[in-house]
Motif scaffolding. Structure first.
Motif, PDB file in Angstrom:
ATOM      1  N   ALA A 258      80.057   0.859  77.582  1.00 33.23           N
ATOM      2  CA  ALA A 258      80.897   0.152  76.619  1.00 33.23           C
ATOM      3  C   ALA A 258      81.868   1.102  75.934  1.00 33.23           C
ATOM      4  N   ALA A 259      81.405   2.298  75.601  1.00 39.94           N
ATOM      5  CA  ALA A 259      82.272   3.275  74.942  1.00 39.94           C
ATOM      6  C   ALA A 259      83.386   3.740  75.872  1.00 39.94           C
ATOM      7  N   ALA A 260      83.058   3.925  77.138  1.00 36.75           N
ATOM      8  CA  ALA A 260      84.065   4.363  78.107  1.00 36.75           C
ATOM      9  C   ALA A 260      85.083   3.270  78.391  1.00 36.75           C
ATOM     10  N   ALA A 261      84.631   2.007  78.368  1.00 43.43           N
ATOM     11  CA  ALA A 261      85.520   0.887  78.699  1.00 43.43           C
ATOM     12  C   ALA A 261      86.539   0.615  77.608  1.00 43.43           C
ATOM     13  N   ASP A 262      86.177   0.904  76.353  1.00 41.78           N
ATOM     14  CA  ASP A 262      87.091   0.599  75.247  1.00 41.78           C
ATOM     15  C   ASP A 262      87.021   1.695  74.188  1.00 41.78           C
ATOM     16  N   PRO A 263      87.861   2.723  74.325  1.00 39.95           N
ATOM     17  CA  PRO A 263      87.861   3.811  73.335  1.00 39.95           C
ATOM     18  C   PRO A 263      88.196   3.347  71.924  1.00 39.95           C
ATOM     19  N   LYS A 264      88.829   2.170  71.795  1.00 37.85           N
ATOM     20  CA  LYS A 264      89.194   1.666  70.474  1.00 37.85           C
ATOM     21  C   LYS A 264      88.058   0.913  69.797  1.00 37.85           C
ATOM     22  N   ASP A 265      86.970   0.680  70.512  1.00 35.78           N
ATOM     23  CA  ASP A 265      85.810  -0.004  69.943  1.00 35.78           C
ATOM     24  C   ASP A 265      85.008   1.023  69.141  1.00 35.78           C
ATOM     25  N   VAL A 266      85.235   1.030  67.824  1.00 33.18           N
ATOM     26  CA  VAL A 266      84.624   2.058  66.982  1.00 33.18           C
ATOM     27  C   VAL A 266      83.103   1.942  66.989  1.00 33.18           C
ATOM     28  N   GLY A 267      82.578   0.724  66.941  1.00 31.58           N
ATOM     29  CA  GLY A 267      81.130   0.554  66.975  1.00 31.58           C
ATOM     30  C   GLY A 267      80.513   1.157  68.220  1.00 31.58           C
ATOM     31  N   ALA A 268      81.168   0.958  69.358  1.00 30.54           N
ATOM     32  CA  ALA A 268      80.660   1.525  70.613  1.00 30.54           C
ATOM     33  C   ALA A 268      80.688   3.048  70.568  1.00 30.54           C
ATOM     34  N   GLN A 269      81.738   3.613  69.968  1.00 26.46           N
ATOM     35  CA  GLN A 269      81.834   5.072  69.878  1.00 26.46           C
ATOM     36  C   GLN A 269      80.753   5.638  68.956  1.00 26.46           C
ATOM     37  N   LEU A 270      80.461   4.926  67.872  1.00 29.06           N
ATOM     38  CA  LEU A 270      79.412   5.388  66.965  1.00 29.06           C
ATOM     39  C   LEU A 270      78.053   5.383  67.659  1.00 29.06           C
ATOM     40  N   ARG A 271      77.771   4.318  68.380  1.00 28.87           N
ATOM     41  CA  ARG A 271      76.474   4.245  69.081  1.00 28.87           C
ATOM     42  C   ARG A 271      76.381   5.322  70.160  1.00 28.87           C
TER      43      ARG A 271
END
Length: 334
Positions: A258-271
């Protein structure tokens, strides 16, 4: 062949997070107290013998040039808060402020160091600090710039600023000046202080963490911090328990995808950063969050910045990876 269930649990991750850091932090604090007691004893002995009453091992007031800046300010700031006084010979207010700063540096006896920089002779440093007028006073703590004030101030106000700086250095960066108090130890005090017994409330928090009772550990650490806001062990333990609680039930592969698919998804980056850290990929976790701070704004940026600061607590302020990440964070913020 990868196991079919790649889900990580808190019990497995406690080894990866290295909970020994909690104990190490406490031991470091105790050693620092013992060292300060020893320096106080040496200072008293030196003063009685007519020698240096401070005994810090380094000068408390130093003239800094472009050639000595790295050693005297940046490197020294990892040991003690360095207050930087920007001045010039022609500056009248500087001649009022500088003696106050010098006197307080001696009085604080190693809890700060005063670095004096002549802006005429060191224009490059002044430019790098963005000095618009003098006198100007800033501080460097753990390599991080902390603006203090500009213009002449009276001694009472300067003292308040320095007291706040010392508190911030201790609580946020874990840096305590290495100087003694400048006075003799209390009557009957030992130079080598005995090892303090472990706080029962803190021991209970550690036990809860070891058992995997994360909710109980978090509450127990918070209870300790309510009574002892500067307790390093409790602060680190709380950060670790909160981290382990956040990653419970997360699927490693799904989070990273999920983090790789959407760098703008802050929640995914935090997880993903949380899982990077507990997996031992500390620099990856820090780099991910610094990048997220750099490309976001408003609440998203604050969320990424605050999570990064929380992960700094897990690793500890003295770790060079934390120092490097703090510098990277400052660059993207300013």
């Amino acid at each position: 062949m990868q196991p079919r269930n790649s889900r990580l649990n808190s019990a497995a991750l406690r080894g990866a997070v290295d909970l020994a850091a909690v104990k190490a932090a406490g031991e470091a604090a105790q050693k620092a107290e013992q060292a300060r007691a020893e320096r106080a004893r040496q200072a008293a002995a030196g003063e009685a013998a007519g020698g240096d009453p401070v005994g810090t091992g380094y000068p408390l007031v130093v003239d800094v040039t472009e050639d000595t800046f790295e050693v005297e300010v940046v490197q020294r700031s990892t040991e003690v808060p360095v207050v930087v006084d920007f001045w010039a010979e022609w500056c009248g207010p500087c001649k009022q402020l500088s003696p106050i700063l010098e006197r307080l540096a001696e009085e604080y006896a190693g809890r700060i160091v005063l670095a004096k920089i002549d802006v005429d002779a060191n224009q490059l440093i002044a430019q790098q600090f963005g000095i618009q007028g003098i006198p100007a006073v800033m501080a460097v703590v753990a390599g991080q710039l902390v603006p203090l004030f500009q213009g002449a101030e009276n001694e009472a106000n300067v003292r308040k600023v320095l007291d706040q700086l010392i508190l911030v250095a201790e609580q946020r960066f874990g840096i305590v000046g290495t100087g003694g108090t400048g006075g003799a130890p209390a009557e009957g005090a030992e130079a080598d202080a005995p090892r303090r017994p472990e706080d029962p409330a803190l021991a209970a928090a550690h036990d809860a963490l070891d058992r995997g009772d994360l909710g109980g550990a978090i509450q127990a650490y918070r209870n300790v911090l309510t009574e002892q806001p500067g307790n390093t062990e409790a602060r680190i333990g709380l950060a670790q328990a909160q981290l382990l609680q956040r990653i419970e039930g997360l699927d490693l592969q799904s989070v990273r995808a999920a983090a790789a698919a959407d760098p703008k998804d802050v929640g995914a980056q935090l997880r993903a950063a949380d899982l990077d850290l507990v997996g031992g990929h500390v620099e990856d976790a820090f780099g991910r969050l610094v990048s997220t701070v750099g490309r976001t704004f408003g609440e998203d940026r604050d969320a990424a910045r605050l999570r990064l600061l929380e992960l700094f607590e897990v690793i500890g302020p003295e770790d060079p990876r934390v120092t490097a990440a703090r510098q990277a964070l400052a660059r993207v913020l300013f």
